[in-house]
Design a protein around this motif. Structure first.
Motif, PDB file in Angstrom:
ATOM      1  N   CYS A  92      -2.810   0.276  -0.901  1.00  0.00           N
ATOM      2  CA  CYS A  92      -2.797   0.831  -2.262  1.00  0.00           C
ATOM      3  C   CYS A  92      -4.042   1.692  -2.472  1.00  0.00           C
ATOM      4  N   ALA A  93      -3.868   2.812  -3.152  1.00  0.00           N
ATOM      5  CA  ALA A  93      -4.975   3.748  -3.337  1.00  0.00           C
ATOM      6  C   ALA A  93      -6.063   3.168  -4.232  1.00  0.00           C
ATOM      7  N   THR A  94      -5.652   2.390  -5.238  1.00  0.00           N
ATOM      8  CA  THR A  94      -6.603   1.763  -6.153  1.00  0.00           C
ATOM      9  C   THR A  94      -6.123   0.362  -6.494  1.00  0.00           C
ATOM     10  N   LEU A  95      -6.994  -0.399  -7.155  1.00  0.00           N
ATOM     11  CA  LEU A  95      -6.636  -1.755  -7.559  1.00  0.00           C
ATOM     12  C   LEU A  95      -5.449  -1.767  -8.523  1.00  0.00           C
ATOM     13  N   LYS A  96      -5.214  -0.676  -9.215  1.00  0.00           N
ATOM     14  CA  LYS A  96      -4.092  -0.587 -10.153  1.00  0.00           C
ATOM     15  C   LYS A  96      -2.766  -0.851  -9.461  1.00  0.00           C
ATOM     16  N   ASP A  97      -2.647  -0.429  -8.210  1.00  0.00           N
ATOM     17  CA  ASP A  97      -1.398  -0.600  -7.450  1.00  0.00           C
ATOM     18  C   ASP A  97      -1.501  -1.723  -6.423  1.00  0.00           C
ATOM     19  N   PHE A  98      -2.361  -2.692  -6.690  1.00  0.00           N
ATOM     20  CA  PHE A  98      -2.576  -3.791  -5.757  1.00  0.00           C
ATOM     21  C   PHE A  98      -1.298  -4.597  -5.504  1.00  0.00           C
ATOM     22  N   TRP A  99      -0.363  -4.542  -6.438  1.00  0.00           N
ATOM     23  CA  TRP A  99       0.904  -5.255  -6.247  1.00  0.00           C
ATOM     24  C   TRP A  99       1.647  -4.745  -5.018  1.00  0.00           C
ATOM     25  N   LEU A 100       1.427  -3.471  -4.636  1.00  0.00           N
ATOM     26  CA  LEU A 100       2.073  -2.939  -3.442  1.00  0.00           C
ATOM     27  C   LEU A 100       1.613  -3.678  -2.191  1.00  0.00           C
ATOM     28  N   ASN A 101       0.367  -4.149  -2.181  1.00  0.00           N
ATOM     29  CA  ASN A 101      -0.117  -4.975  -1.079  1.00  0.00           C
ATOM     30  C   ASN A 101       0.468  -6.379  -1.149  1.00  0.00           C
ATOM     31  N   GLU A 102       0.318  -7.015  -2.315  1.00  0.00           N
ATOM     32  CA  GLU A 102       0.616  -8.442  -2.416  1.00  0.00           C
ATOM     33  C   GLU A 102       2.051  -8.759  -2.812  1.00  0.00           C
ATOM     34  N   GLY A 103       2.645  -7.946  -3.669  1.00  0.00           N
ATOM     35  CA  GLY A 103       4.027  -8.193  -4.057  1.00  0.00           C
ATOM     36  C   GLY A 103       4.990  -8.002  -2.890  1.00  0.00           C
ATOM     37  N   ILE A 104       4.740  -6.952  -2.098  1.00  0.00           N
ATOM     38  CA  ILE A 104       5.624  -6.701  -0.959  1.00  0.00           C
ATOM     39  C   ILE A 104       5.471  -7.811   0.084  1.00  0.00           C
ATOM     40  N   THR A 105       4.240  -8.236   0.381  1.00  0.00           N
ATOM     41  CA  THR A 105       4.070  -9.286   1.385  1.00  0.00           C
ATOM     42  C   THR A 105       4.601 -10.634   0.905  1.00  0.00           C
ATOM     43  N   THR A 106       4.488 -10.907  -0.395  1.00  0.00           N
ATOM     44  CA  THR A 106       5.078 -12.136  -0.929  1.00  0.00           C
ATOM     45  C   THR A 106       6.599 -12.099  -0.793  1.00  0.00           C
ATOM     46  N   PHE A 107       7.189 -10.935  -1.072  1.00  0.00           N
ATOM     47  CA  PHE A 107       8.631 -10.780  -0.886  1.00  0.00           C
ATOM     48  C   PHE A 107       9.010 -10.907   0.585  1.00  0.00           C
ATOM     49  N   MET A 108       8.221 -10.302   1.467  1.00  0.00           N
ATOM     50  CA  MET A 108       8.559 -10.351   2.893  1.00  0.00           C
ATOM     51  C   MET A 108       8.455 -11.768   3.447  1.00  0.00           C
ATOM     52  N   THR A 109       7.632 -12.604   2.836  1.00  0.00           N
ATOM     53  CA  THR A 109       7.600 -14.018   3.217  1.00  0.00           C
ATOM     54  C   THR A 109       8.950 -14.661   2.938  1.00  0.00           C
ATOM     55  N   ALA A 110       9.501 -14.356   1.759  1.00  0.00           N
ATOM     56  CA  ALA A 110      10.839 -14.872   1.429  1.00  0.00           C
ATOM     57  C   ALA A 110      11.898 -14.287   2.361  1.00  0.00           C
ATOM     58  N   ALA A 111      11.763 -12.995   2.678  1.00  0.00           N
ATOM     59  CA  ALA A 111      12.741 -12.351   3.558  1.00  0.00           C
ATOM     60  C   ALA A 111      12.710 -12.971   4.962  1.00  0.00           C
ATOM     61  N   TRP A 112      11.510 -13.304   5.444  1.00  0.00           N
ATOM     62  CA  TRP A 112      11.415 -13.983   6.741  1.00  0.00           C
ATOM     63  C   TRP A 112      12.111 -15.336   6.689  1.00  0.00           C
ATOM     64  N   LYS A 113      11.892 -16.067   5.617  1.00  0.00           N
ATOM     65  CA  LYS A 113      12.532 -17.379   5.498  1.00  0.00           C
ATOM     66  C   LYS A 113      14.053 -17.249   5.473  1.00  0.00           C
ATOM     67  N   GLU A 114      14.540 -16.209   4.814  1.00  0.00           N
ATOM     68  CA  GLU A 114      15.990 -15.966   4.820  1.00  0.00           C
ATOM     69  C   GLU A 114      16.472 -15.714   6.244  1.00  0.00           C
ATOM     70  N   HIS A 115      15.710 -14.915   6.979  1.00  0.00           N
ATOM     71  CA  HIS A 115      16.072 -14.584   8.360  1.00  0.00           C
ATOM     72  C   HIS A 115      16.063 -15.818   9.245  1.00  0.00           C
ATOM     73  N   ARG A 116      15.081 -16.683   9.079  1.00  0.00           N
ATOM     74  CA  ARG A 116      14.936 -17.837   9.980  1.00  0.00           C
ATOM     75  C   ARG A 116      15.737 -19.051   9.532  1.00  0.00           C
ATOM     76  N   TYR A 117      15.756 -19.312   8.218  1.00  0.00           N
ATOM     77  CA  TYR A 117      16.329 -20.565   7.726  1.00  0.00           C
ATOM     78  C   TYR A 117      17.605 -20.401   6.902  1.00  0.00           C
ATOM     79  N   GLY A 118      17.854 -19.186   6.395  1.00  0.00           N
ATOM     80  CA  GLY A 118      19.040 -18.974   5.582  1.00  0.00           C
ATOM     81  C   GLY A 118      18.719 -18.642   4.136  1.00  0.00           C
ATOM     82  N   ARG A 119      19.781 -18.310   3.398  1.00  0.00           N
ATOM     83  CA  ARG A 119      19.633 -17.818   2.026  1.00  0.00           C
ATOM     84  C   ARG A 119      18.975 -18.831   1.096  1.00  0.00           C
ATOM     85  N   ALA A 120      19.223 -20.105   1.297  1.00  0.00           N
ATOM     86  CA  ALA A 120      18.640 -21.116   0.410  1.00  0.00           C
ATOM     87  C   ALA A 120      17.122 -21.109   0.488  1.00  0.00           C
ATOM     88  N   ALA A 121      16.573 -20.880   1.693  1.00  0.00           N
ATOM     89  CA  ALA A 121      15.117 -20.835   1.852  1.00  0.00           C
ATOM     90  C   ALA A 121      14.536 -19.598   1.166  1.00  0.00           C
TER      91      ALA A 121
END
Length: 449
Positions: free
Chosen positions: A312-341
């Motif tokens: 992110c260019a500035t702290l204002k868009d910090f969600w692009l760092n953390e929101g995307i990685t938090t979502f990708m954690t869920a996406a990994w769990k879907e890939h490994r364990y299924g939709r319920a995870a």
């Protein structure tokens, strides 16, 4: 430790002749750290004292002037004692009043390249952790070196020479480029990043580590610890190669730098740096294959793309760092364990955002005001950010969503981004106007900001 000089002696050894006459500068006009220049390279030589959690060092900052008539170089303030400072070989005045300011001997014009050379010592107020035999940095890079902590968009080259007792192991950005004998039974380990990174991602670790390794395609994976043996490291990080393959596919970009290290320590640490992460034993699953606890490894790994490579260019868009990685954690769990995870992980985000809303606090993702607490900030930038990514996925469908994320990641690899960049990538991939959705969640224009 005996091999490392105490801070007073180290400071004397690092002092530069002829600089003792420097006097503090008078009060200076207000300036934000990083204003009027961009750093192109940080080159450090540090001697850490592991048990005392102190250091002494030299640092050369190469920077380019970006405004006219620049008279002041301002960096984030810290608790270090500056022994000397020179710009292009000329001693300069030092002023510490919240920020750390260096008065130029004469104004510099746009486009000029300047070298600021520093010697310092002290005990960082933040950013050092470990034990009697272990030292590792934790987030606050500009407390143990001189830099501008929140200039996320100012990526710079980084190199570090660490002077440590002979036989100690070290870890830092990129690859170790050299190991040579130093004075008084020490060794000097040279590290260098292969690409520019933002200063908040700088770090290092010193200790005696057990080691294990693996491959993820052509990428080298290294597992290190002072708290676990090689077999335990292999077991705890067994899923990392699959995580690398999954995230590389979703980003459309391979693991940056062809290598990644994970340092396992006692406690609950979960902190990314450029090209490595520090993870506490308490943050890892207590049993293998537990989807309820499987988050820290993949979250910090995901930052090697979203946050580190694409920043992110500035702290204002910090969600692009953390929101995307938090979502990708869920996406990994879907890939490994299924939709319920996947849904269970997003339910955690929903609960955290609901708690903030119950306290009367909910803001657009790019809100730049003051948050009442770190937990509330995370409820918005991490949790709401992840839920917005899920909303995008639901709105435009899987094919367009993952195509848009790959387009965004490939286009901005190595650079910096704002929320508009993500919107444009998703609109191109989906062929839809998403301005209303982004206005509601990200920019807050439909909520009055």
């Amino acid at each position: 430790m005996n091999e490392i000089a105490v801070i007073g002696k180290a400071a004397l050894a690092l002092s530069w002749a002829g600089i003792a006459s420097i006097q503090p500068a008078p009060a200076l006009a207000q300036s934000q750290p990083g204003d009027g220049f961009e750093v192109t390279r940080y080159a450090l030589a540090l001697t850490p004292d592991i048990p005392n959690k102190t250091l002494a060092g030299r640092e050369t900052i190469t920077l380019r002037i970006t405004a006219e008539d620049v008279r002041l170089l301002s960096f984030s303030g810290n608790a270090l004692i500056i022994d000397s400072a020179a710009v292009d070989g000329i001693p300069v005045a030092i002023n510490q009043h919240g920020s750390l300011d260096f008065t130029l001997p004469h104004p510099r014009s746009r486009g000029r390249t300047v070298k600021l050379e520093l010697a310092y010592h002290g005990r960082p107020a933040r950013g050092f952790a470990g034990s009697q035999d272990l030292l590792y940095t934790s987030y606050f890079a500009c407390d143990w070196m001189i830099c501008a902590q929140e200039r996320f968009g100012d990526k710079a080259d980084f190199s570090l020479d660490l002077r440590v007792p002979a036989g100690m192991d070290t870890l830092s950005l990129g690859r170790m480029t050299a190991k040579r004998a130093g004075p008084e039974g020490s060794e000097i380990h040279g590290w260098k990043a292969r690409r520019p990174y933002s200063p908040y991602l700088y770090g290092f670790a010193v200790g005696r580590f057990a080691r294990a390794s693996a491959k993820a395609g052509s990428a080298d994976l290294t597992y290190l610890s002072d708290a676990a043996d090689s077999a335990d490291l292999k077991r705890r990080f067994a899923a990392t190669p699959d995580m690398v393959a999954f995230l590389s596919d979703k980003a459309g970009v391979p693991l940056p730098n062809d290598g990644y290290s994970q340092l396992l320590v006692d406690g609950d640490e979960a902190q990314e740096a450029a090209t490595y992460s520090v993870l506490g034993i308490e943050a890892l699953p207590t049993k293998d294959g537990d989807p309820a606890e499987d988050w820290a490894i993949v979250h910090e790994l995901a930052h090697q793309w979203w946050g580190n490579l694409i920043t992110c260019a500035t702290l204002k868009d910090f969600w692009l760092n953390e929101g995307i990685t938090t979502f990708m954690t869920a996406a990994w769990k879907e890939h490994r364990y299924g939709r319920a995870a996947y849904e269970a992980e997003l339910d955690i985000a929903r609960e955290r955002l609901a708690k903030a809303r119950a306290k009367g606090f909910d803001k657009p993702l790019t809100w730049s005001g003051q948050y009442p607490s770190l937990g509330t900030r995370r409820a918005v930038q991490y949790s709401k950010g992840a839920l917005f990514m899920e909303q995008l996925r639901t709105t435009i469908g899987d094919r367009a969503f993952w195509s848009g994320l790959r387009r965004y990641s490939r286009a901005h690899a190595g650079g910096t981004v704002t929320s508009i960049d993500l919107e444009r990538a998703m609109e191109t991939a989906s062929g839809r106007d998403l301005s209303a959705l982004f206005a509601e969640w990200v920019f807050g224009t439909s909520q009055g900001g």
